[in-house]
Design a protein around this motif. Structure first.
Motif, PDB file in Angstrom:
ATOM      1  N   ALA A 134       0.814  -1.220   0.000  1.00  0.00           N
ATOM      2  CA  ALA A 134       0.000   0.000   0.000  1.00  0.00           C
ATOM      3  C   ALA A 134       0.846   1.269   0.000  1.00  0.00           C
ATOM      4  O   ALA A 134       0.382   2.323  -0.454  1.00  0.00           O
ATOM      5  N   ASP A 135       2.106   1.175   0.454  1.00  0.00           N
ATOM      6  CA  ASP A 135       2.907   2.408   0.486  1.00  0.00           C
ATOM      7  C   ASP A 135       3.340   2.861  -0.913  1.00  0.00           C
ATOM      8  O   ASP A 135       4.004   3.891  -1.063  1.00  0.00           O
ATOM      9  N   TYR A 136       2.917   2.128  -1.940  1.00  0.00           N
ATOM     10  CA  TYR A 136       3.192   2.572  -3.305  1.00  0.00           C
ATOM     11  C   TYR A 136       2.142   3.574  -3.805  1.00  0.00           C
ATOM     12  O   TYR A 136       2.307   4.201  -4.836  1.00  0.00           O
ATOM     13  N   LEU A 137       1.058   3.735  -3.062  1.00  0.00           N
ATOM     14  CA  LEU A 137      -0.034   4.618  -3.519  1.00  0.00           C
ATOM     15  C   LEU A 137       0.407   6.043  -3.849  1.00  0.00           C
ATOM     16  O   LEU A 137      -0.009   6.593  -4.873  1.00  0.00           O
ATOM     17  N   PRO A 138       1.240   6.684  -3.000  1.00  0.00           N
ATOM     18  CA  PRO A 138       1.637   8.059  -3.345  1.00  0.00           C
ATOM     19  C   PRO A 138       2.821   8.141  -4.313  1.00  0.00           C
ATOM     20  O   PRO A 138       3.284   9.238  -4.627  1.00  0.00           O
ATOM     21  N   LYS A 139       3.305   6.980  -4.797  1.00  0.00           N
ATOM     22  CA  LYS A 139       4.473   7.016  -5.685  1.00  0.00           C
ATOM     23  C   LYS A 139       4.053   7.278  -7.136  1.00  0.00           C
ATOM     24  O   LYS A 139       2.865   7.256  -7.468  1.00  0.00           O
ATOM     25  N   TYR A 140       5.070   7.489  -7.980  1.00  0.00           N
ATOM     26  CA  TYR A 140       4.853   7.723  -9.409  1.00  0.00           C
ATOM     27  C   TYR A 140       5.288   6.481 -10.200  1.00  0.00           C
ATOM     28  O   TYR A 140       6.112   5.697  -9.703  1.00  0.00           O
ATOM     29  N   PRO A 141       4.764   6.308 -11.436  1.00  0.00           N
ATOM     30  CA  PRO A 141       5.055   5.086 -12.192  1.00  0.00           C
ATOM     31  C   PRO A 141       6.548   4.731 -12.282  1.00  0.00           C
ATOM     32  O   PRO A 141       6.906   3.548 -12.194  1.00  0.00           O
TER      33      PRO A 141
END
Ligand SMILES: Nc1ncnc2c1ncn2[C@@H]1O[C@H](COP(=O)(O)OP(=O)(O)OP(=O)(O)O)[C@@H](O)[C@H]1O
Length: 256
Positions: A134-141
Motif C-alpha cells: 500500500a505504500d506505493y499509492l503516493p508514488k509515481y510510475p
C-alpha cells in the motif's frame, strides 16, 4: 451468455480488418484469442471495448445490444489491460490517482460521496488484491518495476467489478518469471471475483494456461476454435497447426 458477437465487421479504408466474426464468452469463462501479427486481434478487442465503432454486426452483453456510444455503466462492465503498462500510465499521476480513474469516471453514488480516507482504503484494498504494498499509492510510475506497474493496471481494471476484462498481450513486456506470476494472479482473481476474460496473446502456452476455449484468428476472420484439451488433438486448420508448431511442444507445455 455474457458476451456475444454476431457477424461483427470492422473496415478501415474499405479494407476488412475484422470480418464476419462470431464469438462468445460465457460467464466465468476465459476465452483465448490467438493469431499472427496483423490478424486483427487488437482491432477486435477495441470493438469489444467500444474504442472502435464496428462497421456492421452486433455486440451483445447479457443479451442486450451494446450502444455505439457506451454509457458509464456499460464502460465499467468491460475493462481492459494492455501490453505496456508504462504507456498506459500517466507518468505525472500518482499510483492512487491512476488506480482510481475508473472509479472516478464512473462516479457511482457511493463513490462520489466517498470521503478521501475511504477512497484511500479502497485503493489500498485493490493494491493488496494484486500483491503491491500500500505504500506505493503516493508514488509515481517510474518508481515501480514493470511487473508492479502491470499489477496496478490489473487492480485498476478490477476496480469497477467488471463482468469482463479484455487482456491484450498483458505479459508481453515482462520477463518470464514475472509473466508466470502475473498469469497465476489473473487466474486467482478470476476465480475469486467471478469475472470472465478475453485473453489475447501471441504466446500460445500462456493462452492455453489461461483459457478454457481458444479462437484462432487469421486475416480478420476466426478460422478455428478449440478447447484447451483438444487444441493438440482435434482436426485443426493448417494455419492453427503452424501456430502451434511455431512454439514447439516444450514451450507449449511449459506453463501447464
Ligand atoms: N486505425 C486504423 N486505421 C487503419 N488501419 C488500421 C487501424 N488499426 C489497425 N489497422 C490495421 O488493421 C490490421 C490489424 O491490426 P491489429 O492491430 O488489429 O492486429 P493484431 O492481430 O492485434 O496484431 P499484433 O499481434 O501485431 O498486435 C493491421 O493491418 C493494421 O495496420
Amino acid at each position: 451468455m455474457l458476451l456475444q458477437l454476431d457477424n461483427v465487421q470492422k473496415y478501415f479504408n474499405k479494407k476488412a480488418t475484422v470480418c464476419e466474426v462470431d464469438l462468445i464468452v460465457k460467464k466465468g469463462e476465459c476465452v483465448g484469442l490467438v493469431g499472427e501479427s496483423g490478424s486483427g486481434k487488437t482491432t477486435l478487442a477495441k470493438c469489444i471495448l467500444g474504442l472502435e465503432e464496428i462497421t456492421s454486426g452486433q455486440l451483445l452483453l447479457e443479451g442486450r445490444p451494446l450502444q455505439r456510444k457506451r454509457d458509464r455503466t456499460e464502460r465499467s462492465r468491460i475493462q481492459a489491460v494492455f501490453q505496456n503498462p508504462s504507456a498506459s500510465m500517466n507518468p505525472r499521476r500518482k499510483i492512487i490517482d491512476t488506480l482510481m480513474e475508473p472509479y472516478d469516471a464512473l462516479k457511482l453514488k457511493e463513490i462520489s460521496f466517498l470521503h478521501n480516507t475511504t477512497r484511500i482504503e479502497k485503493a489500498k484494498q485493490l493494491l493488496e488484491m494484486v500483491g503491491v504494498p500500500a505504500d506505493y499509492l503516493p508514488k509515481y510510475p517510474h518508481q515501480l518495476s514493470g511487473g508492479q506497474k502491470q499489477r496496478v493496471m490489473i487492480a485498476k481494471a478490477i476496480s469497477t467489478q467488471p463482468d469482463l476484462i479484455v487482456f491484450d498481450e498483458p505479459t508481453a513486456s515482462l520477463d518470464v518469471t514475472t509473466q508466470a506470476k502475473i498469469l497465476n494472479l489473473l487466474k486467482d482473481l478470476k476465480e475469486n471475483l467471478s469475472m470472465s476474460y478475453l485473453f489475447i496473446s501471441h504466446d500460445l502456452a500462456a493462452v492455453r494456461f489461461m483459457s478454457e476455449r481458444i479462437y484462432i484468428m487469421k486475416e480478420g476472420r476466426i478460422i478455428d476454435e478449440a478447447t484447451k484439451e483438444n487444441l493438440f488433438l482435434k482436426e485443426l486448420q493448417p494455419y492453427t497447426k503452424q501456430l502451434i508448431s511455431a512454439f514447439g511442444d516444450e514451450r507449449s507445455e511449459r506453463l501447464l
